[in-house]
Design a protein around this motif. Structure first.
Motif, short mmCIF file in Angstrom:
data_model
loop_
_atom_site.label_atom_id
_atom_site.label_comp_id
_atom_site.label_asym_id
_atom_site.label_seq_id
_atom_site.Cartn_x
_atom_site.Cartn_y
_atom_site.Cartn_z
N THR A 3 0.73 -1.09 -0.24
CA THR A 3 0.21 0.10 0.04
C THR A 3 0.95 1.16 -0.08
O THR A 3 1.70 1.57 0.94
N ILE A 4 0.74 2.10 -0.79
CA ILE A 4 1.15 3.56 -1.04
C ILE A 4 0.32 4.34 -0.69
O ILE A 4 -0.96 4.47 -1.22
N ARG A 28 -2.84 2.40 -10.40
CA ARG A 28 -1.99 2.32 -9.19
C ARG A 28 -2.45 3.59 -8.62
O ARG A 28 -2.57 3.80 -7.21
N PHE A 29 -2.50 4.85 -9.21
CA PHE A 29 -2.86 6.09 -8.39
C PHE A 29 -4.00 5.87 -7.84
O PHE A 29 -4.40 6.55 -7.03
N GLY A 33 -5.78 6.39 -4.10
CA GLY A 33 -6.81 7.57 -3.74
C GLY A 33 -6.50 8.82 -4.63
O GLY A 33 -6.99 9.95 -3.93
N VAL A 34 -5.68 8.93 -5.43
CA VAL A 34 -5.30 10.05 -6.40
C VAL A 34 -6.17 10.05 -7.57
O VAL A 34 -6.57 9.37 -8.31
N ASN A 35 -6.73 11.58 -7.59
CA ASN A 35 -7.56 11.77 -8.84
C ASN A 35 -6.50 11.78 -10.12
O ASN A 35 -5.27 12.23 -9.89
N ASP A 236 4.14 0.40 -10.58
CA ASP A 236 4.55 0.54 -9.15
C ASP A 236 5.78 1.28 -8.85
O ASP A 236 5.66 2.03 -7.94
N ALA A 237 6.64 1.34 -9.88
CA ALA A 237 7.96 2.15 -9.81
C ALA A 237 7.58 3.67 -9.81
O ALA A 237 7.99 4.49 -9.16
#
Length: 263
Positions: A3-4, A28-29, A33-35, A236-237
């Motif tokens: 988790t990021i 992944r974003f 939780g990133v818009n 992921d990176a």
């Protein structure tokens, strides 16, 4: 992927968002939780944005069709993102093109320019246009997708290798200029199992008069981990380098290549 976590309300712009690595990066974003603002040169990116809107109803996804080699279009994109989102925290430059294999003596100047336009001028124009918006909310990140083929020259791919080698240096220059407000890093993929990679394998098989499977086994067999990476490994990176988990990393390039090149 572990988790990021990102602060709430953040916004990422992903170029090449309709492609394999781009779509995986958007996912992944979104999972973090990133818009996301999705950018591609093809209008199919609208469908990709719609799919994510349905899957992540609590987030905002907007699509933009832009040629990243056109300074005017990129400037308009920056204005549109500012209007639509009010901020930008992360710029992930995924879009890129391969070169038609050719020795330098036969390489069309137009092909040389096409490759450098997308792979080098595009990241430059995007950084130039979005630095003010990244700074406006206190800073952010820029992450470029380079290539392990930018680590050294390869026969028949002079334009591609040159473009990716220069992208490493552009990344370092930006990191030096923009610290401490904006962190700038690069990811250097190896062979990644995208549609682009599959097409390249098919072309090579046709040129050599052998089967696709034979070429694939040869190429993948040379990788210590014995398989081409999935697009999610690059996503992921990219998301890691954009996140607070990498807060003390800037000017770096992360090799994600299955061990095919140690650097």
């Amino acid at each position: 992927m572990a988790t990021i976590e990102f602060p709430p309300g953040q916004v990422a712009l992903v170029t090449g968002a309709a492609g394999g690595i781009g779509t995986a990066t958007v996912r992944r974003f979104a999972e973090a939780g990133v818009n996301v603002a999705l950018l591609d040169v093809h209008d199919g990116v609208a469908t990709t944005a719609e799919q994510f809107t349905g899957e992540f109803p609590g987030l905002t996804f907007r699509s933009y069709v832009t040629d990243v080699t056109d300074e005017g279009q990129v400037a308009q994109l920056a204005s549109d993102v500012r209007t639509d989102f009010g901020r930008l925290d992360h710029l992930s430059v995924v879009a890129g093109v391969l070169q038609d294999a050719s020795p330098v003596e036969d390489l069309d100047f137009a092909e040389w320019n096409r490759v450098l336009d997308v792979n080098l001028n595009g990241p430059f124009l995007l950084a130039k246009a979005f630095i003010p918006l990244l700074r406006a909310d206190g800073g952010g990140t820029i992450t470029n997708v380079a290539s392990f083929w930018g680590r050294s020259g390869r026969a028949l791919f002079s334009a591609y290798c040159t473009s990716k080698a220069a992208l490493f240096v552009l990344t370092q220059s930006l990191a030096a200029e923009l610290a401490p407000d904006i962190r700038v890093n690069a990811v250097a993929p190896g062979n990644i199992n995208t549609a682009m990679h599959q097409r390249a394998l098919h072309r090579e098989a046709e040129e050599r008069g052998v089967s696709f499977e034979e070429i694939k086994d040869k190429e993948w067999g040379a990788i210590p981990l014995k398989v081409a990476g999935e697009p999610s490994t690059i996503a992921d990176a990219l998301v890691f380098l954009s996140s607070p988990a990498s807060s003390y990393i800037t000017g770096a390039s992360l090799d994600v290549n299955g061990g095919v090149l140690f650097h």
